[in-house]
Design a protein around this motif. Structure first.
Motif, PDB file in Angstrom:
ATOM      1  N   VAL A 880       0.876  -1.184  -0.097  1.00 23.73           N
ATOM      2  CA  VAL A 880       0.084   0.126  -0.089  1.00 23.73           C
ATOM      3  C   VAL A 880       0.786   1.314  -0.090  1.00 23.73           C
ATOM      4  N   PRO A 881       0.269   2.418  -0.370  1.00 19.77           N
ATOM      5  CA  PRO A 881       1.079   3.765  -0.312  1.00 19.77           C
ATOM      6  C   PRO A 881       1.774   3.843   1.194  1.00 19.77           C
ATOM      7  N   GLU A 882       2.852   4.355   1.039  1.00 21.64           N
ATOM      8  CA  GLU A 882       3.533   4.593   2.318  1.00 21.64           C
ATOM      9  C   GLU A 882       3.741   6.062   2.647  1.00 21.64           C
ATOM     10  N   GLY A 883       3.615   6.827   1.395  1.00 16.56           N
ATOM     11  CA  GLY A 883       3.849   8.230   1.430  1.00 16.56           C
ATOM     12  C   GLY A 883       2.452   8.863   1.654  1.00 16.56           C
ATOM     13  N   PHE A 884       2.529  10.122   2.040  1.00 19.53           N
ATOM     14  CA  PHE A 884       1.276  10.885   2.250  1.00 19.53           C
ATOM     15  C   PHE A 884       0.678  11.169   0.811  1.00 19.53           C
ATOM     16  N   SER A 885       1.452  11.758   0.068  1.00 21.47           N
ATOM     17  CA  SER A 885       1.172  12.207  -1.291  1.00 21.47           C
ATOM     18  C   SER A 885       0.507  10.864  -2.164  1.00 21.47           C
ATOM     19  N   GLU A 886       1.111   9.870  -2.105  1.00 24.53           N
ATOM     20  CA  GLU A 886       0.928   8.881  -2.894  1.00 24.53           C
ATOM     21  C   GLU A 886      -0.320   8.272  -2.356  1.00 24.53           C
ATOM     22  N   PHE A 887      -0.725   8.396  -1.153  1.00 25.85           N
ATOM     23  CA  PHE A 887      -1.977   7.740  -0.478  1.00 25.85           C
ATOM     24  C   PHE A 887      -3.173   8.653  -0.963  1.00 25.85           C
ATOM     25  N   TYR A 888      -2.980  10.152  -0.796  1.00 27.82           N
ATOM     26  CA  TYR A 888      -3.942  10.986  -1.151  1.00 27.82           C
ATOM     27  C   TYR A 888      -4.405  10.824  -2.796  1.00 27.82           C
ATOM     28  N   ASN A 889      -3.299  10.707  -3.535  1.00 26.68           N
ATOM     29  CA  ASN A 889      -3.643  10.507  -4.872  1.00 26.68           C
ATOM     30  C   ASN A 889      -4.315   9.295  -5.206  1.00 26.68           C
ATOM     31  N   GLN A 890      -4.081   8.210  -4.413  1.00 25.22           N
ATOM     32  CA  GLN A 890      -4.858   6.695  -4.871  1.00 25.22           C
ATOM     33  C   GLN A 890      -6.169   7.035  -4.377  1.00 25.22           C
ATOM     34  N   ARG A 891      -6.381   7.806  -3.152  1.00 27.78           N
ATOM     35  CA  ARG A 891      -7.824   7.844  -2.663  1.00 27.78           C
ATOM     36  C   ARG A 891      -8.414   8.749  -3.521  1.00 27.78           C
ATOM     37  N   ARG A 892      -7.916   9.773  -4.096  1.00 25.36           N
ATOM     38  CA  ARG A 892      -8.456  10.701  -5.029  1.00 25.36           C
ATOM     39  C   ARG A 892      -8.899  10.170  -6.183  1.00 25.36           C
ATOM     40  N   ARG A 893      -8.669   8.947  -6.585  1.00 24.49           N
ATOM     41  CA  ARG A 893      -9.189   8.115  -7.733  1.00 24.49           C
ATOM     42  C   ARG A 893     -10.269   7.228  -7.000  1.00 24.49           C
ATOM     43  N   TRP A 894     -10.100   6.588  -5.998  1.00 20.89           N
ATOM     44  CA  TRP A 894     -10.965   5.624  -5.204  1.00 20.89           C
ATOM     45  C   TRP A 894     -12.328   6.262  -4.794  1.00 20.89           C
ATOM     46  N   VAL A 895     -12.240   7.453  -4.120  1.00 19.76           N
ATOM     47  CA  VAL A 895     -13.515   8.152  -3.700  1.00 19.76           C
ATOM     48  C   VAL A 895     -14.484   8.520  -4.487  1.00 19.76           C
ATOM     49  N   PRO A 896     -14.329   9.028  -5.602  1.00 19.10           N
ATOM     50  CA  PRO A 896     -15.341   9.590  -6.766  1.00 19.10           C
ATOM     51  C   PRO A 896     -15.848   8.297  -7.703  1.00 19.10           C
ATOM     52  N   SER A 897     -14.916   7.217  -7.719  1.00 17.24           N
ATOM     53  CA  SER A 897     -15.167   6.262  -8.572  1.00 17.24           C
ATOM     54  C   SER A 897     -16.124   5.461  -7.692  1.00 17.24           C
ATOM     55  N   THR A 898     -15.999   5.002  -6.243  1.00 19.83           N
ATOM     56  CA  THR A 898     -16.741   4.314  -5.453  1.00 19.83           C
ATOM     57  C   THR A 898     -18.169   5.091  -5.412  1.00 19.83           C
ATOM     58  N   MET A 899     -18.215   6.350  -5.206  1.00 21.14           N
ATOM     59  CA  MET A 899     -19.485   7.089  -5.144  1.00 21.14           C
ATOM     60  C   MET A 899     -20.340   7.122  -6.397  1.00 21.14           C
ATOM     61  N   ALA A 900     -19.419   7.031  -7.299  1.00 21.35           N
ATOM     62  CA  ALA A 900     -20.178   7.035  -8.838  1.00 21.35           C
ATOM     63  C   ALA A 900     -20.929   5.620  -9.017  1.00 21.35           C
ATOM     64  N   ASN A 901     -20.265   4.637  -8.753  1.00 12.78           N
ATOM     65  CA  ASN A 901     -20.705   3.253  -8.898  1.00 12.78           C
ATOM     66  C   ASN A 901     -21.984   2.910  -8.060  1.00 12.78           C
ATOM     67  N   ILE A 902     -21.669   3.290  -6.814  1.00  9.85           N
ATOM     68  CA  ILE A 902     -23.034   3.334  -5.721  1.00  9.85           C
ATOM     69  C   ILE A 902     -23.983   3.813  -6.199  1.00  9.85           C
ATOM     70  N   MET A 903     -23.777   5.140  -6.864  1.00 13.08           N
ATOM     71  CA  MET A 903     -25.152   5.931  -7.207  1.00 13.08           C
ATOM     72  C   MET A 903     -25.738   5.463  -8.453  1.00 13.08           C
ATOM     73  N   ASP A 904     -25.009   4.695  -9.522  1.00 13.28           N
ATOM     74  CA  ASP A 904     -25.384   4.032 -10.380  1.00 13.28           C
ATOM     75  C   ASP A 904     -25.982   2.899 -10.122  1.00 13.28           C
ATOM     76  N   LEU A 905     -25.679   2.237  -8.907  1.00 10.65           N
ATOM     77  CA  LEU A 905     -26.408   0.918  -8.654  1.00 10.65           C
ATOM     78  C   LEU A 905     -27.639   1.498  -7.806  1.00 10.65           C
ATOM     79  N   LEU A 906     -27.722   2.566  -7.081  1.00  8.66           N
ATOM     80  CA  LEU A 906     -28.875   2.879  -6.366  1.00  8.66           C
ATOM     81  C   LEU A 906     -29.942   3.463  -7.295  1.00  8.66           C
ATOM     82  N   GLN A 907     -29.550   4.171  -8.184  1.00  8.45           N
ATOM     83  CA  GLN A 907     -30.548   5.057  -9.292  1.00  8.45           C
ATOM     84  C   GLN A 907     -31.119   3.639 -10.233  1.00  8.45           C
TER      85      GLN A 907
END
Length: 1523
Positions: A880-907
């Motif tokens: 897993v990312p050990e640096g703060f910057s790499e971790f933030y960038n990884q979650r910058r991808r994960w958070v919107p995609s997670t919400m987008a797919n859940i919203m797609d499923l809920l809709q």
């Protein structure tokens, strides 16, 4: 097409058949395409060596940690389950007989004289049971029957409403209704009319006679294909004869004894009708009898229509039982209306007790008929709650017996913990009843815990003697043995681990009145055909041609001569696992862990294959395995030739680490054979053959030829493995259907670490449920530092609570691509694989499709009706990312995609609920709550910080609000205006600040709890959350050390749930990957990238001139070559040229003409040399000569064009450049870093497949600047909309809650707990005032507290259920030799059958194959005992060693001597001398020697037949000529 025949390597003859793999290859011939032990010539001065490191990894260490604990737990489970099933079965049976004993009219029972104060202790008394007792117990029996039937009704309705519903044929429904009604009528007659008039011992014995119809149907279902069918038919006839005796024994024995005992003649009718209840389990559509065959068809169709049928059948059964109860009790009661006086019966009523005196002389105790009652009677009051207690205990024990029995079947401990206690239930019940009746006969004051008027119907006198002589105990033994024979299948289960209830039992529930017979006869008979050893593909090298390289997992089982044959083969059911890894920029450590995991799988698969091939056993867990690695952006510009590409540093790292990984796994120095190199339309391919003969295929992607990034790599392997290698094969559709069902894609990341048992657990889930589309394991983070500690706890609670809850109440929404198993058939379904190829065309697509591709793939599966599950026992470890910057960038991808797919499923939830049986409205509601919590999470954290500042620093609400709002607003502005790296720097500083604040908040909370008490909502919520985490951690003992990391998690809560959410939302337009980025200095650019950058620089330069000050004066057609006779400029603002004229190009023209002249001379010299036959200079490439190569399309290419316009090297050595064809002789294949591997070519059909696939789906995406600009604008608009919506919702929420908090004196809710009582004394008036102070809560905040508390409760309860399922899975996968031992397992052959795979694992080890067990220096514990010099010299003199697992096995296996083993001379050969070290017993070695002789004889016989066939083939032409 394959290369020409003359290019293939010749094979040696004269081999040793005993050691060769395919009867024609010598042991030392390198035909295995696999590995070799280090066998280079070693110089005497270079004998010093590095021993292989210990083979340790996190996945294997975790497996060893659990092994002993789980075995102890399984022993405990064996004993516990056995005890519960037996105890619950005995209690259930005894209570049923107790209730039926109370139905006898005017029953008289001696009672204890001490039970009531009005009795004299010196006298005897007898109680007469009134009709009220008969009525209440009749109703209790009815309720006991109804409870499981109500369970059947509930399950059927739930399945039909929330899952699939299929209506049956009328004929099927009719026969099911008839048989179930007959069973219900028989059971009612048995308990209401037959058993009450029999003593309890005879009643218990009679319940062993209800297997007549199953015995008949089982006899008629036998066929000639069964082994020893004649003996089985004979035993069936004997069992039926024994069952028939139960029809007549008691009527004959009881005939004439009691004129009122006419009901005993109902025994044949009752038990005959009762036995119809289990008809379905004993019919077979393969029977010779048409009626049984018809019933067998109904049985198969009921697999799909059962629940619809039983929605109505269960209701009718309850009504029928109720009706027969009325009819039966009308024969026992004076008035039928008494049966409906329920209030009187269930209340306390009078029981008459009469004193008795003896009429016979002496001390003989008379029977009741000789007792003369006195005139004086007493009245006692019945216990009104006793029937309720008995009913509840009976229902609970029946349910426990069923549940634990099913649990025993699920975890594969059926023999000892299910079959044994079920068959012991009646013997143990009879023994206990005989004992209890004897004690009660001796003294009526026994068992004072029961009401004195309540007991079983017992005989008087010597009950044991009467049982053995007058009750025909020997006849009962025949009944018991005949039932055991009819239910013999429960001793030898064959179903898979964790089989579903439908696979274990025919009917979904049980009959609680006949619990042991119900469980035994309802347990489904396993009559599925097994995969036979001879049908498996156990010789992967026997078809080592151009086809087997690509089709070996299917084509070896393919009959291409007849593609219309729909019959499937048993071998089609073999599990096929394709490990598909996507790689990009992994480090050395990460690649090493992934390769070690693959090599462990290779070793495990080899052991299972060899065990079946040579030890002739059938391994139900056998699988075929192949690894495919897809390398993104695998090429870079060559240092030697800027016009050509070579593989990049990461591919070279993979090639170099292959040997090291094999050395780690096999614990001996080993070299894997260099990879075969294949040119490919998408770039290239490298193929390794591992020691276990499985293959690693590395697909090297050239992003100038094929679309790059992870999602498109997934599209590549889906279409290649499922489309080309399955659907494009010349086999029938039925076979493709079966193969697709058992084909699985094991998706991996390039840094994953796992062990074979983890994969086996995921495969178990797939086998258990055919509707399961994907399954994921428990992902453990690996790394170091504070960020890794945070992720340890985050991953832990994410799996412990969130994934477990999704698994239990619905489906897992994301099966991570780093370690998941996908079913091929599910991926091939409509709107899954094809839709996954959708090119992103809208801004939303870039977020949903490309940023979280694994989550989107799972969303597609869910929307097609497939289930996704989570196995907590399947462990995998990823970096897993050990640096703060790499971790933030990884979650910058994960958070919107997670919400987008859940919203797609809920809709799309309404349609998904209709299609997917596992997703329901409550589950959608749960996900909606989580989504609301995620969106309002930043606002909630902000309010928490405001309140924490107030509590910790004693400041006002408004001041706390200001202190917290400023940094948040500042960070939001920074995210909107600054670059990403500056945003992360600010977030880093704020994270450190908030971490200190959270420590202060923690202290402040403790002080606040101490002041206001521990019953405030905040304190309760805090303790509940912390307590749930601690309990959850305790229930995950292997992961308990994740809990201390919770402190780090707590400290960074504001950063992760506030700052990270803001950063992700405000950077929604950034769709770059963000992790594993390599600096441009380390990463070479391709030609295309360099050319694009040059053009972009020129355009930028022009635009800069245009857009600058006075840019309107700039001429677009102006050339840099212009100059003026007079020029002057001012600070670069402008430049004035007078008398403009072009620059002089004389120098450039002269250089061009010189170059042309030299080129003409070079060509002339080359032409002269070629005519004179002069050999070209050695400095030139050897490839200048004519080179014949073969294209994939069969066209021969001769490189005759020797013209070249560039020199070969920077030093000026001239030589013509070879003509390159990327499908024939690409430059990268000559890279020395790839070692001297063979060059091979794809078949033409596969080349065409890749060309078509690239053309349709995977062509490189080259966006024009205008299109790129349009996408950026759309992404910016999407970001702006998301930021506005996100900010407004949180602002409104914060504003409402904060204002209510400020005005909670007006609008509030009084918290009922933790009330403060204030006592005030007024000295002036001498009055004492007592006031109560309630904690005032604002409504919205309280609602949110309960909202999060509800989610926590749901997750905690779901976690408990999932933990039970996980423990069941682990126990089912753990084998105990001592507990699995059967009567037939006492021989050594049986020992080998049971432990074949483990034996092969030991025999195939490469370490020690040369007898060097004791000479490994790393195992020498004491320095003084090491023989360093001797070991070095011995190692230097070693000859060629074996490096293929099956050859190592055969060297040991074929060297085993039965005589040596029998005489104890294991040291006659070096191999046998090492058998002791392999933990082999002498008897085991002898049994292996016998199997070795069997294999040798089979091979000799096969050779004789082959030679005979050849002679006949050569003799046939001579006969034709003579004729």
């Amino acid at each position: 097409m394959p290369p020409p025949h003359h290019m293939t390597m010749p094979m040696m003859e004269g081999s040793d058949a005993e050691f060769s793999d395919d009867e024609n290859m010598p042991l030392n011939q390198d035909i295995y395409g696999g590995s070799r032990r280090s066998m280079q010539e070693t110089k005497a001065w270079d004998v010093f060596r590095t021993t292989p490191p210990s083979n340790s990894s996190l996945s294997e260490d975790g497996q060893k940690f659990l092994e002993f604990t789980v075995k102890c737990l399984k022993v405990f489970t064996y004993l516990l389950t056995f005890g519960v099933v037996l105890t619950a079965g005995v209690i259930t049976k005894a209570l049923v007989l107790l209730m039926t004993s109370q139905l006898k009219s005017e029953k008289k029972l001696p009672i204890c004289s001490k039970s009531d104060h009005q009795f004299s202790s010196e006298k005897d008394y007898v109680a007469t049971i009134p009709e009220e007792e008969n009525v209440v117990w009749a109703w209790m029996i009815l309720l006991c029957f109804i409870v499981p039937e109500a369970g059947t009704l509930f399950r059927s309705v739930r399945m039909c409403v929330f899952k699939s519903l299929k209506r049956p044929f009328f004929g099927d429904f009719f026969w099911v209704m008839v048989f179930e009604c007959m069973h219900t009528a028989g059971t009612a007659l048995l308990v209401y009319l037959v058993l009450p008039d029999l003593d309890v011992i005879k009643g218990a014995m009679l319940t062993n006679c209800v297997a007549f119809i199953p015995g008949v149907f089982g006899l008629l279902s036998r066929n000639k294909k069964e082994s020893m069918v004649a003996v089985k038919v004979l035993m069936d006839l004997l069992a039926l004869a024994c069952q028939l005796t139960g029809f007549v024994v008691w009527p004959i024995v009881e005939y004439g004894k009691d004129p009122n005992a006419w009901r005993v003649w109902l025994i044949p009718v009752a038990i005959f009708l009762t036995s119809f209840g289990w008809w379905e389990n004993y019919v077979d559509r393969h029977s010779k009898f048409s009626l049984i065959k018809y019933y067998g068809g109904i049985k198969e169709r009921l697999l799909r229509t059962r629940y619809f049928c039983y929605m109505f059948v269960s209701v009718f059964k309850m009504l029928l039982f109720f009706g027969i109860m009325i009819l039966s009790m009308s024969t026992r009661l004076q008035k039928v209306s008494t049966l409906f006086e329920v209030g009187k019966a269930f209340g306390a009523h009078v029981i008459n007790v009469t004193e008795i005196r003896e009429t016979l002389p002496g001390d003989t105790i008379p029977d009741f008929s000789t007792v003369a009652p006195l005139q004086e009677t007493f009245a006692i009051i019945s216990s009104e709650y006793t029937p309720i207690y008995v009913f509840l205990v009976q229902v609970l024990c029946a349910w426990l017996c069923y549940i634990f029995g099913k649990f025993a079947c699920k975890i594969c401990i059926q023999g000892f913990s299910f079959a044994f206690p079920v068959n012991l239930t009646i013997p143990v019940s009879i023994s206990l009843l005989i004992t209890m009746c004897g004690l009660r006969f001796d003294t009526a004051c026994s068992f004072q815990f029961m009401p004195s008027y309540l007991f079983w119907e017992c005989k008087n006198g010597d009950i044991l003697h009467d049982f053995l002589n007058n009750d025909y105990a020997w006849v009962w033994l025949l009944w018991l043995l005949s039932q055991t024979w009819i239910t013999l299948h429960i001793w030898t289960p064959k179903c898979e681990r964790l089989a579903s209830t439908e696979k274990l039992f025919v009917s979904p529930m049980y009959n609680s009145l006949l619990i042991d017979q119900s469980l035994a006869l309802n347990r489904r008979r396993d009559d599925e055909g097994e995969v036979k050893t001879e049908e498996l593909n156990l010789n992967p090298d026997d078809h080592d041609n151009e086809q087997s390289q690509y089709y070996e997992t299917i084509s070896n089982h393919t009959d291409s001569s007849n593609t219309n044959v729909s019959k499937t083969k048993s071998s089609d059911h073999i599990t096929r696992i394709y490990a598909t890894a996507t790689m990009w920029h992994e480090t050395e450590e990460e690649i090493m862990e992934m390769l070690k995991s693959i090599l462990r799988m290779d070793e495990d698969q080899s052991a299972r294959r060899v065990a079946q091939k040579y030890l002739k056993i059938v391994d139900l867990d056998y699988y075929e395995f192949e690894t495919h690695i897809f390398f993104d952006d695998a090429f870079e510009i060559s240092d030697e030739n800027e016009d050509e590409n070579v593989v990049n540093q990461f591919v070279r790292l993979l090639v170099n680490l292959m040997d090291d990984a094999a050395t780690h796994v096999h614990q001996t120095n080993i070299r894997i054979r260099p990879p075969k190199k294949y040119p490919a339309p998408y770039g290239g391919r490298l193929v390794w053959t591992l020691p276990g003969k499985t293959k690693i295929v590395a697909h090297l992607k050239d992003k100038s030829k094929i679309r790059h990034k992870k999602r498109w790599s997934q599209v590549m392997y889906m279409y290649y493995l499922l489309g080309f290698k399955l659907m494009d094969q010349p086999i029938s559709v039925d076979r493709k259907e079966v193969i697709a069902e058992r084909t699985f894609l094991l998706t991996l990341d390039g840094d994953i670490d796992f062990a074979p048992p983890a994969v086996a657990l995921l495969v178990d889930l797939m086998k258990k449920n055919s509707n399961l589309g994907a399954a994921c394991g428990r992902i453990h983070p690996v790394g170091s530092g504070l960020m890794m500690w945070y992720q340890m706890f985050e991953y832990a609670i994410g799996h412990w609570l969130q994934k477990a809850t999704e698994h239990m109440i619905g489906c897992v929404l994301c099966s991570p691509g780093c370690f998941s198993l996908f079913r091929g058939k599910a991926l091939m379904d409509d709107n899954v694989m094809a839709k996954y190829t959708t090119k992103s065309s809208q801004a939303r697509h870039y977020v949903q499709y490309d940023q979280g591709e694994d989550r989107w793939l799972c969303t597609l599966l869910l929307q097609r009706g497939y289930r996704v599950e989570y196995s907590a026992a399947s462990d995998a470890y990823t970096h897993v990312p050990e640096g703060f910057s790499e971790f933030y960038n990884q979650r910058r991808r994960w958070v919107p995609s997670t919400m987008a797919n859940i919203m797609d499923l809920l809709q799309d939830s309404r349609k998904t609920i209709e299609v997917n049986d596992n997703i329901s409205l409550p589950y959608i509601s749960y996900q909606t709550m989580l989504m609301a919590g995620t969106i309002l999470g930043p606002g909630t954290i902000f309010l928490m910080l405001v309140g924490a500042f107030v509590a910790a620093f004693r400041m006002s609400n408004w001041l706390s609000f200001q202190y917290n709002i400023y940094p948040i607003v500042f960070f939001m502005l920074a995210c909107f205006l600054l670059k990403s790296n500056h945003q992360i720097s600010i977030a880093y500083v704020l994270t450190a600040f908030y971490a200190l604040v959270m420590i202060v908040v923690l202290v402040g909370m403790m002080l606040n709890f101490a002041e206001e008490g521990w019953l405030t909502p905040s304190a309760i919520f805090f303790m509940a959350t912390a307590g749930s985490f601690i309990i959850t951690g305790i229930l995950h003992p292997k992961e308990f050390m994740c809990l201390p990391c919770g402190l780090v998690y707590y400290m960074v809560v504001p950063s992760m749930y506030l700052l990270l959410q803001i950063y992700s939302c405000f950077n929604l337009n950034n769709v770059s990957w963000g992790t594993r980025e390599v600096a441009q200095k380390q990463k070479k650019k391709t030609r295309e990238e360099l050319e694009a950058e040059r053009k972009a620089a020129e355009e930028a330069k022009k635009m800069k001139k245009k857009e600058g000050f006075l840019g309107f004066l700039y001429r677009s057609d102006q050339k840099d070559e212009d100059e003026g006779s007079i020029e002057f400029s001012l600070a670069g603002l402008f430049k004035v040229m007078c008398c403009v004229h072009p620059k002089s190009n004389d120098e450039r023209q002269q250089l061009g003409s010189i170059a042309n002249s030299l080129e003409i001379l070079k060509r002339r010299f080359e032409s002269i040399e070629s005519h004179m036959g002069i050999t070209p200079s050695a400095r030139r490439r050897s490839t200048i000569q004519q080179r014949v190569s073969l294209r994939s399309d069969g066209v021969t290419v001769i490189n005759e064009n020797l013209d070249d316009e560039e020199s070969e090297s920077e030093s000026g050595d001239s030589g013509p450049k070879e003509e390159r064809d990327d499908l024939v002789n690409p430059y990268w294949m000559e890279d020395k870093a790839l070692k001297r591997g063979e060059v091979d070519y794809m078949p033409g059909v596969e080349v065409q497949f890749w060309k078509d696939l690239i053309e349709k789906y995977l062509y490189p995406l080259t966006k024009h600047p205008a299109e790129q600009k349009k996408v950026e604008v759309e992404l910016g608009e999407l970001r702006n909309k998301a930021v506005f919506s996100f900010s407004m919702m949180n602002a409104i929420f914060v504003l409402i809650v904060f204002l209510l908090q400020l005005n909670k004196d007006i609008i509030h809710i009084d918290w009922p707990l933790g009330v403060k009582t204030n006592i005030t004394f007024n000295e002036q008036t001498s009055e004492v005032t007592i006031t109560q102070e309630y904690l005032q809560l604002e409504p919205i905040g309280l609602v949110f507290v309960f909202f999060f508390a509800l989610i926590l409760i749901i997750q905690f309860v779901a976690m408990l259920f999932h933990r039970f399922g996980t423990i069941s899975h682990i126990l089912a996968s753990t084998e105990l030799t001592c507990c699995n031992k059967k009567a037939e397992d006492t021989t050594e052959d049986a020992f080998i059958e049971r432990n074949a795979v483990d034996i092969v694992r030991q025999l195939q080890k490469l370490k020690g194959i040369d007898g060097d067990y004791e000479n490994e220096s790393m195992n020498d514990g004491q320095l003084g005992r090491r023989r360093t010099i001797h070991n070095l010299e011995r190692h230097r003199q070693k000859k060629q060693a074996i490096g293929t697992l099956d050859v190592a096995f055969k060297k040991r296996f074929f060297s085993i001597s039965a005589e040596a083993a029998e005489n104890g001379n294991e040291t006659e050969t070096p191999v046998l001398g090492n058998m002791r070290r392999l933990s082999m017993r002498r008897e085991t070695i002898k049994a292996l020697a016998e199997r070795r002789e069997t294999v040798v004889q089979e091979r000799r016989q096969s050779k004789i037949q082959t030679l005979g066939a050849k002679k006949r083939a050569s003799f046939a032409p001579e006969v034709e000529i003579l004729s």
